[in-house]
Scaffold this motif. Structure first.
Motif, PDB file in Angstrom:
ATOM      1  N   THR A  74       0.839  -1.202   0.000  1.00 45.02           N
ATOM      2  CA  THR A  74       0.000   0.000   0.000  1.00 45.02           C
ATOM      3  C   THR A  74       0.878   1.259   0.000  1.00 45.02           C
ATOM      4  N   LEU A  75       1.084   1.881   1.159  1.00 43.18           N
ATOM      5  CA  LEU A  75       1.827   3.142   1.218  1.00 43.18           C
ATOM      6  C   LEU A  75       2.927   3.080   2.277  1.00 43.18           C
ATOM      7  N   VAL A  76       3.774   2.063   2.213  1.00 38.97           N
ATOM      8  CA  VAL A  76       4.737   1.865   3.289  1.00 38.97           C
ATOM      9  C   VAL A  76       6.059   2.590   3.071  1.00 38.97           C
ATOM     10  N   TYR A  77       6.488   2.806   1.838  1.00 38.90           N
ATOM     11  CA  TYR A  77       7.868   3.237   1.598  1.00 38.90           C
ATOM     12  C   TYR A  77       8.130   4.696   1.951  1.00 38.90           C
ATOM     13  N   ASP A  78       7.209   5.586   1.656  1.00 37.64           N
ATOM     14  CA  ASP A  78       7.425   6.970   2.065  1.00 37.64           C
ATOM     15  C   ASP A  78       7.401   7.075   3.585  1.00 37.64           C
ATOM     16  N   HIS A  79       6.545   6.295   4.213  1.00 36.47           N
ATOM     17  CA  HIS A  79       6.506   6.263   5.681  1.00 36.47           C
ATOM     18  C   HIS A  79       7.837   5.759   6.237  1.00 36.47           C
ATOM     19  N   LEU A  80       8.370   4.685   5.686  1.00 36.78           N
ATOM     20  CA  LEU A  80       9.649   4.153   6.157  1.00 36.78           C
ATOM     21  C   LEU A  80      10.788   5.130   5.901  1.00 36.78           C
ATOM     22  N   ARG A  81      10.736   5.793   4.772  1.00 33.06           N
ATOM     23  CA  ARG A  81      11.785   6.761   4.448  1.00 33.06           C
ATOM     24  C   ARG A  81      11.825   7.869   5.503  1.00 33.06           C
ATOM     25  N   ALA A 123       9.536   4.279  -3.136  1.00 29.48           N
ATOM     26  CA  ALA A 123       9.676   2.878  -3.529  1.00 29.48           C
ATOM     27  C   ALA A 123      10.779   2.701  -4.555  1.00 29.48           C
ATOM     28  N   ARG A 124      10.880   3.652  -5.473  1.00 27.75           N
ATOM     29  CA  ARG A 124      11.941   3.592  -6.482  1.00 27.75           C
ATOM     30  C   ARG A 124      13.314   3.778  -5.820  1.00 27.75           C
ATOM     31  N   GLU A 125      13.419   4.717  -4.891  1.00 29.07           N
ATOM     32  CA  GLU A 125      14.664   4.906  -4.149  1.00 29.07           C
ATOM     33  C   GLU A 125      15.043   3.642  -3.370  1.00 29.07           C
ATOM     34  N   ALA A 126      14.024   2.910  -2.898  1.00 30.45           N
ATOM     35  CA  ALA A 126      14.268   1.696  -2.118  1.00 30.45           C
ATOM     36  C   ALA A 126      14.696   0.522  -2.984  1.00 30.45           C
ATOM     37  N   GLY A 127      14.610   0.669  -4.318  1.00 25.37           N
ATOM     38  CA  GLY A 127      15.086  -0.378  -5.210  1.00 25.37           C
ATOM     39  C   GLY A 127      14.017  -1.116  -5.973  1.00 25.37           C
ATOM     40  N   LEU A 128      12.757  -0.739  -5.803  1.00 24.72           N
ATOM     41  CA  LEU A 128      11.685  -1.395  -6.553  1.00 24.72           C
ATOM     42  C   LEU A 128      11.511  -0.732  -7.917  1.00 24.72           C
ATOM     43  N   PRO A 129      11.076  -1.488  -8.922  1.00 24.56           N
ATOM     44  CA  PRO A 129      10.804  -0.900 -10.242  1.00 24.56           C
ATOM     45  C   PRO A 129       9.468  -0.159 -10.232  1.00 24.56           C
ATOM     46  N   ALA A 130       9.402   0.919  -9.463  1.00 25.94           N
ATOM     47  CA  ALA A 130       8.141   1.633  -9.234  1.00 25.94           C
ATOM     48  C   ALA A 130       8.028   2.838 -10.141  1.00 25.94           C
ATOM     49  N   GLU A 131       6.798   3.121 -10.557  1.00 32.83           N
ATOM     50  CA  GLU A 131       6.531   4.314 -11.352  1.00 32.83           C
ATOM     51  C   GLU A 131       5.151   4.843 -11.012  1.00 32.83           C
ATOM     52  N   THR A 138      10.581   7.560   8.725  1.00 39.91           N
ATOM     53  CA  THR A 138      10.771   7.065  10.094  1.00 39.91           C
ATOM     54  C   THR A 138      12.010   6.201  10.275  1.00 39.91           C
ATOM     55  N   ARG A 139      12.442   5.514   9.229  1.00 39.46           N
ATOM     56  CA  ARG A 139      13.604   4.627   9.315  1.00 39.46           C
ATOM     57  C   ARG A 139      14.747   5.049   8.404  1.00 39.46           C
ATOM     58  N   GLY A 140      14.520   6.105   7.625  1.00 41.19           N
ATOM     59  CA  GLY A 140      15.543   6.558   6.701  1.00 41.19           C
ATOM     60  C   GLY A 140      15.527   5.755   5.407  1.00 41.19           C
ATOM     61  N   ARG A 141      16.279   6.247   4.421  1.00 40.28           N
ATOM     62  CA  ARG A 141      16.312   5.572   3.126  1.00 40.28           C
ATOM     63  C   ARG A 141      16.861   4.157   3.248  1.00 40.28           C
ATOM     64  N   GLU A 142      17.797   3.927   4.179  1.00 38.71           N
ATOM     65  CA  GLU A 142      18.364   2.590   4.329  1.00 38.71           C
ATOM     66  C   GLU A 142      17.322   1.614   4.875  1.00 38.71           C
ATOM     67  N   GLY A 143      16.497   2.060   5.819  1.00 39.59           N
ATOM     68  CA  GLY A 143      15.432   1.192   6.327  1.00 39.59           C
ATOM     69  C   GLY A 143      14.451   0.815   5.238  1.00 39.59           C
ATOM     70  N   ALA A 144      14.081   1.792   4.397  1.00 36.64           N
ATOM     71  CA  ALA A 144      13.168   1.502   3.289  1.00 36.64           C
ATOM     72  C   ALA A 144      13.809   0.543   2.293  1.00 36.64           C
ATOM     73  N   ARG A 145      15.100   0.724   2.040  1.00 37.51           N
ATOM     74  CA  ARG A 145      15.798  -0.165   1.104  1.00 37.51           C
ATOM     75  C   ARG A 145      15.819  -1.597   1.627  1.00 37.51           C
ATOM     76  N   LEU A 146      16.112  -1.767   2.918  1.00 35.99           N
ATOM     77  CA  LEU A 146      16.166  -3.112   3.488  1.00 35.99           C
ATOM     78  C   LEU A 146      14.794  -3.775   3.475  1.00 35.99           C
ATOM     79  N   TYR A 147      13.758  -2.996   3.703  1.00 39.01           N
ATOM     80  CA  TYR A 147      12.405  -3.546   3.657  1.00 39.01           C
ATOM     81  C   TYR A 147      12.101  -4.053   2.247  1.00 39.01           C
ATOM     82  N   ALA A 148      12.363  -3.227   1.247  1.00 44.85           N
ATOM     83  CA  ALA A 148      12.097  -3.623  -0.140  1.00 44.85           C
ATOM     84  C   ALA A 148      12.935  -4.833  -0.530  1.00 44.85           C
ATOM     85  N   GLN A 149      14.190  -4.837  -0.123  1.00 40.99           N
ATOM     86  CA  GLN A 149      15.086  -5.938  -0.473  1.00 40.99           C
ATOM     87  C   GLN A 149      14.617  -7.248   0.149  1.00 40.99           C
ATOM     88  N   SER A 150      14.232  -7.208   1.420  1.00 39.22           N
ATOM     89  CA  SER A 150      13.813  -8.439   2.105  1.00 39.22           C
ATOM     90  C   SER A 150      12.497  -8.974   1.567  1.00 39.22           C
TER      91      SER A 150
END
Length: 511
Positions: free
Chosen positions: A81-88, A148-156, A90-102
């Motif tokens: 849904t809308l998790v990545y901007d929230h993670l960015r 989401a794109r910053e986190a590594g997903l192919p988002a548009e 509250t957890r920073g870009r690295e937290g969002a990246r790890l979430y997307a990666q996992s």
């Protein structure tokens, strides 16, 4: 038959072939790893460990994949849904990246299992979209697409979809998947057995003594000794770390039915608007697909569920006029107060106990991720995203203090309000067939239900988990605890934890 009961239940459970018999243990057993819970998280963990040569036993209170996993919409995606901007934020870009990666790694792991084991589970690759119909939601979606794109997903960000109604915008991520979750888990269970693992259904675990070994006790007194224990019961039945203070249960409804294949969406869609609407389709028969629509979330025991079902069905038939609804069911999710699942050591002093919970409606990718993470932790391997999901984290609780306090305030209102005398409760003789209500009988709060034959049955209205007052869900014929989500049948037997003891019987006179 009552119109509200004309629909069949979970399509996934109905259409999955029967699994192998898995009786409860007949005597005490000793095992390397005991996994409590036979849903996606529990079976994924057990399967991963069996592949690594561990001797594993799965202890499931009901049937394998018969709980939350068997009632999901079966979307396997990293776009939650809308998790990545929230993670960015509250957890920073690295937290969002790890979430997307996992979460993306979990999808790849499931695809590997399907290919390696030759699992026939209607696997389809599909794009996932979070959309908004209102212009007010566009800015939020643009921020989510960027995060989401910053986190590594192919988002548009896109403005057009295949849905038969206009949207103002959507976040689109390709390379996601959808499948039949019960067929998938039955295949994992068969491979687990082939690798020496055991499965015990109808085995409710009620006690845990941590040590070397740990000792689990079932409701009939059987002891299971294990070096390592994994609690994967959706909502933890053992709560040494007070995780119930960081989990908020919610139920969500599902309606499904057949639709002409050329009118069915092939992607997976969700919007947080209109009390959530989630849409996808699955293979059915030649020329048709199964349309699956989810939404209308509410706190257990706190809603007119029939009204919610009617609203969701009306939305489905209004937006997809050709659909012929045949099934309806409900699922239950637990949201963590900081929006990230709790996966890892059960509590700060844990040496051999682990937990997986708080998936927030995304328990398929989350459960597969948890299986990989916990099995790696048991094996002593370092995992890049372990700290992100660690249940012992405290910083995020501070950062998300508002959500934490709101959850505690809601629970406190039930604890206090439930104990005040009610002036609106009906008398037992006023209950219609199929109705239930909490009624004071002989000085005790009783949960009284009248079945279709007119017979009254009564049980204690106090949830056996922590004592909140239950409420009746007529549509599903269940007593539900609004505090922590335990659910009971009209006779008091447990339908869903964290409660491990049934509601006590009470006496009530039938007129």
């Amino acid at each position: 038959m009552n119109a509200e009961r004309d629909f069949r239940g979970s399509y996934w459970i109905e259409t999955a072939p029967a699994g192998e018999p898995a009786p409860p243990p007949a005597r005490d057993i000793t095992i390397d790893v005991a996994v409590v819970g036979g849903g996606m998280a529990g079976l994924s963990t057990a399967w991963e460990l069996a592949w690594r040569g561990r001797e594993v036993a799965v202890l499931e209170a009901g049937l394998i994949a018969g709980g939350v996993t068997g009632h999901t919409t079966a979307k396997l995606t990293a776009l939650h849904t809308l998790v990545y901007d929230h993670l960015r934020r509250t957890r920073g870009r690295e937290g969002a990246r790890l979430y997307a990666q996992s979460q993306s790694a979990a999808i790849r792991r499931a695809a590997e299992a399907v290919a390696d084991l030759g699992i026939d589970c209607d696997w389809e690759e599909a794009a996932a979209c979070t959309y908004a119909e209102s212009e007010q939601g566009v800015a939020v979606l643009r921020a989510e697409a960027e995060a989401a794109r910053e986190a590594g997903l192919p988002a548009e960000f896109v403005t057009g979809t295949e849905l038969p109604y206009p949207v103002a915008g959507a976040v689109r991520v390709t390379g996601q998947a959808q499948f039949h979750p019960v067929k998938y888990l039955h295949a994992l269970a068969a491979d687990l057995r082939a690798r020496g693992g055991t499965i015990h259904e109808g085995t409710r675990v009620t006690g845990l003594a941590e040590g070397e070994p740990c000792v689990l006790t079932t409701d009939v007194g059987i002891k299971v000794r294990a070096r390592e224990v994994v609690v994967a019961t959706h909502y933890p039945v053992f709560d040494r770390a007070l995780l119930f203070t960081r989990l908020s249960p919610r139920r969500e409804l599902v309606v499904a039915g057949t639709i002409d294949a050329d009118a069915a969406p092939r992607g997976m869609y969700i919007t947080p608007e209109q009390n959530t609407r989630s849409v996808r389709s699955a293979p059915h028969t030649d020329g048709q697909r199964l349309l699956i629509v989810t939404g209308e979330h509410f706190t257990p025991g706190a809603a007119d569920v029939e009204e919610h079902f009617n609203r969701l069905a009306a939305w489905a038939t209004g937006r997809f006029p050709g659909v012929r609804l045949t099934h309806r069911w409900a699922t239950q999710d637990n949201d963590s107060t900081d929006s990230v699942p709790l996966v890892g050591p059960l509590h700060p002093g844990s040496r051999h106990t682990y937990v997986a919970t708080g998936f927030g409606g995304w328990g398929l990718s989350g459960g597969i991720m948890a299986g990989r993470l916990i099995s790696d932790l048991i094996e002593g391997r370092e995992v890049e995203w372990a700290a992100l999901y660690d249940p012992r984290r405290l910083g995020s609780v501070v950062r998300e203090g508002g959500s934490f306090l709101q959850h505690q305030a809601r629970v406190a209102r039930h604890f206090i309000g439930d104990r005040l005398p009610s002036v609106t409760a009906p008398a037992p003789e006023d209950l219609r067939p199929g109705d239930g209500a909490v009624i004071r009988v002989g000085g005790h709060q009783c949960a009284v239900h009248r079945d279709d034959s007119g017979h009254l049955q009564a049980v204690s209205a106090r949830c056996t988990h922590l004592g909140c007052l239950v409420a009746f869900n007529r549509a599903e014929q269940a007593w539900e605890c609004p505090c922590h989500g335990s659910r009971f049948a009209p006779d008091g037997s447990i339908l869903q934890g964290p409660a491990v003891r049934p509601l006590e019987k009470r006496e009530v006179q039938s007129p």
